[in-house]
Design a protein around this motif. Structure first.
Motif, PDB file in Angstrom:
ATOM      1  N   LEU A 237       0.826  -1.229  -0.102  1.00  0.00           N
ATOM      2  CA  LEU A 237      -0.129   0.242  -0.019  1.00  0.00           C
ATOM      3  C   LEU A 237       0.954   1.342   0.080  1.00  0.00           C
ATOM      4  N   VAL A 238       0.858   2.030  -1.038  1.00  0.00           N
ATOM      5  CA  VAL A 238       1.537   3.403  -1.063  1.00  0.00           C
ATOM      6  C   VAL A 238       0.466   4.257  -0.620  1.00  0.00           C
ATOM      7  N   SER A 239       1.235   5.093   0.430  1.00  0.00           N
ATOM      8  CA  SER A 239       0.303   6.271   1.108  1.00  0.00           C
ATOM      9  C   SER A 239       1.096   7.579   1.474  1.00  0.00           C
ATOM     10  N   HIS A 240       0.699   8.570   0.790  1.00  0.00           N
ATOM     11  CA  HIS A 240       1.233   9.849   1.057  1.00  0.00           C
ATOM     12  C   HIS A 240       0.790  10.305   2.550  1.00  0.00           C
ATOM     13  N   GLN A 241      -0.349  10.040   3.057  1.00  0.00           N
ATOM     14  CA  GLN A 241      -0.858  10.556   4.324  1.00  0.00           C
ATOM     15  C   GLN A 241      -1.600   9.320   4.992  1.00  0.00           C
ATOM     16  N   PRO A 242      -0.746   8.529   5.645  1.00  0.00           N
ATOM     17  CA  PRO A 242      -1.440   7.304   6.471  1.00  0.00           C
ATOM     18  C   PRO A 242      -2.430   7.725   7.298  1.00  0.00           C
ATOM     19  N   SER A 243      -2.372   8.974   7.982  1.00  0.00           N
ATOM     20  CA  SER A 243      -3.356   9.167   8.744  1.00  0.00           C
ATOM     21  C   SER A 243      -4.869   9.405   8.188  1.00  0.00           C
ATOM     22  N   ARG A 244      -4.841   9.482   6.970  1.00  0.00           N
ATOM     23  CA  ARG A 244      -6.151   9.400   6.101  1.00  0.00           C
ATOM     24  C   ARG A 244      -6.649   7.840   6.068  1.00  0.00           C
ATOM     25  N   LEU A 245      -6.135   6.774   6.383  1.00  0.00           N
ATOM     26  CA  LEU A 245      -6.384   5.381   6.208  1.00  0.00           C
ATOM     27  C   LEU A 245      -7.170   4.967   7.411  1.00  0.00           C
TER      28      LEU A 245
END
Length: 367
Positions: A175-183
């Motif tokens: 999983l590529v995530s620029h903003q993991p807080s949004r997950l």
């Protein structure tokens, strides 16, 4: 025949699947290799960090490696690198988009408009049922790249969570995530994180040479991109270095303002085709003010991203008080311009308004 757009490609750069080397992220690669050598691979990996620093490239490198390598490393022991021979059959199949063990999940194109959707929908995630159904019959690893996981809508995120909770045999989800807080917190908790770092000037130069064939102005691009190769490519391909130099030159004249020069810049921002230039202008104005504030707050010179920038910092941000002034302006002006653009106000007029407000602020600061 038109080529379908790819949501995970940066315009002006090779697709991550075609990027052979990853610079500046050796620590993250080593963490994964250590887990592989110890036969402790997690079924879910969350690859995080700012945009454009190599997260997607790492995901494709991991996928290529996992599909080419035997568990435990084969006869010669654990591998020392994620590199896979370009002539390996897996490399050829991935390059051709025909590797049966790999499925990329990304924003799809709308069937009616041909444009990319704004989110990853549940229909994309449902493709995983058939994908993993094949694995039970054929055996071996199956690798999924979700780029970016931040773009999943709630239904897609919940569907992916079920797979993370009960992963099929041989499944690996990247999983590529620029903003993991949004997950979803439950998605984050079921993945092992690989956090990537912004690139320094040397790694940036090598990455830009690989992506664009040139490494000139890499120090300036590093300063303007925050160590993000993707952002550096956007800046360079959009004429951003010249545009930033023009912004610095205009700011250097404050508290006077060359109206004709500013109007020429603003007039270049009209029309739909100039929308990317408007976005870049606003971003670079934001950045010029942020760098001005940082120089004043720290009292330390920053590497120049344009000629005369150091003199500008010394004059307009001599201390912490001035730095706070510019930081507040940076937060306000960009938001005003983007808000105005959202309701279709003229982009040239919006940028002119930014400069007029800056002129007033500069007079206050110099007074």
């Amino acid at each position: 025949m038109s080529v379908a757009p790819e949501a995970d490609r940066i315009a002006g750069a090779p697709h991550p699947r075609d990027t052979r080397r990853l610079y500046g992220q050796e620590a993250a690669e080593r963490r994964f290799l250590d887990a592989f050598a110890q036969d402790r691979l997690h079924h879910g990996w969350l690859i995080t960090g700012p945009r454009g620093i190599g997260k997607a490239t790492l995901a494709w490198r991991l996928a290529r490696f996992l599909l080419a390598e035997e568990p435990g490393g084969g006869l010669f022991g654990p591998p020392e690198t994620l590199d896979v021979d370009p002539d390996h059959p897996v490399s050829h199949r991935i390059a051709a988009g025909s590797e049966p063990g790999l499925l990329p999940i990304r924003r799809a194109a709308d069937d009616k408009t041909g444009r990319l959707k704004s989110q990853i929908t549940v229909d994309e995630v449902r493709k995983l049922r058939d994908f993993f159904g094949m694995s039970s019959a054929e055996g071996g690893r199956r690798v999924v790249i979700v780029d970016s996981a931040d773009e999943m809508n709630p239904s897609a995120a919940n569907a992916l969570l079920k797979l993370l909770e009960e992963p099929p045999a041989g499944a690996m989800l990247l999983l590529v995530s620029h903003q993991p807080s949004r997950l979803l917190p439950t998605i984050r908790s079921r993945c092992r994180e690989l956090r990537l770092q912004p690139l320094g000037p040397e790694d940036m130069a090598r990455a830009l040479e690989q992506a664009m064939g040139v490494a000139e102005e890499s120090e300036a691009l590093t300063a303007l991109s925050g160590g993000s190769v993707g952002e550096a490519i956007r800046v360079a391909s959009g004429g951003g270095l010249e545009l930033y130099a023009e912004i610095v030159a205009l700011l250097a004249e404050y508290p006077q303002m060359d109206r004709a020069r500013i109007l020429k810049l603003c007039n270049s921002l009209g029309g739909r085709e100039a929308e990317p230039r408007f976005d870049l202008t606003v971003r670079l104005l934001d950045l010029a003010l942020a760098r001005l504030a940082r120089a004043g707050a720290t009292g330390q010179p920053l590497p120049e991203a344009a000629p005369g920038e150091s003199r500008l910092h010394d004059r307009l941000a001599p201390d912490a008080r001035a730095a706070r002034h510019w930081a507040e302006l940076a937060a306000d002006l960009g938001a005003r311009a983007r808000g105005g653009r959202a309701v279709n106000l003229d982009p040239g007029a919006l940028v002119l308004d930014m400069f007029l407000r800056l002129e007033s602020a500069a007079r206050s600061a110099s007074g």
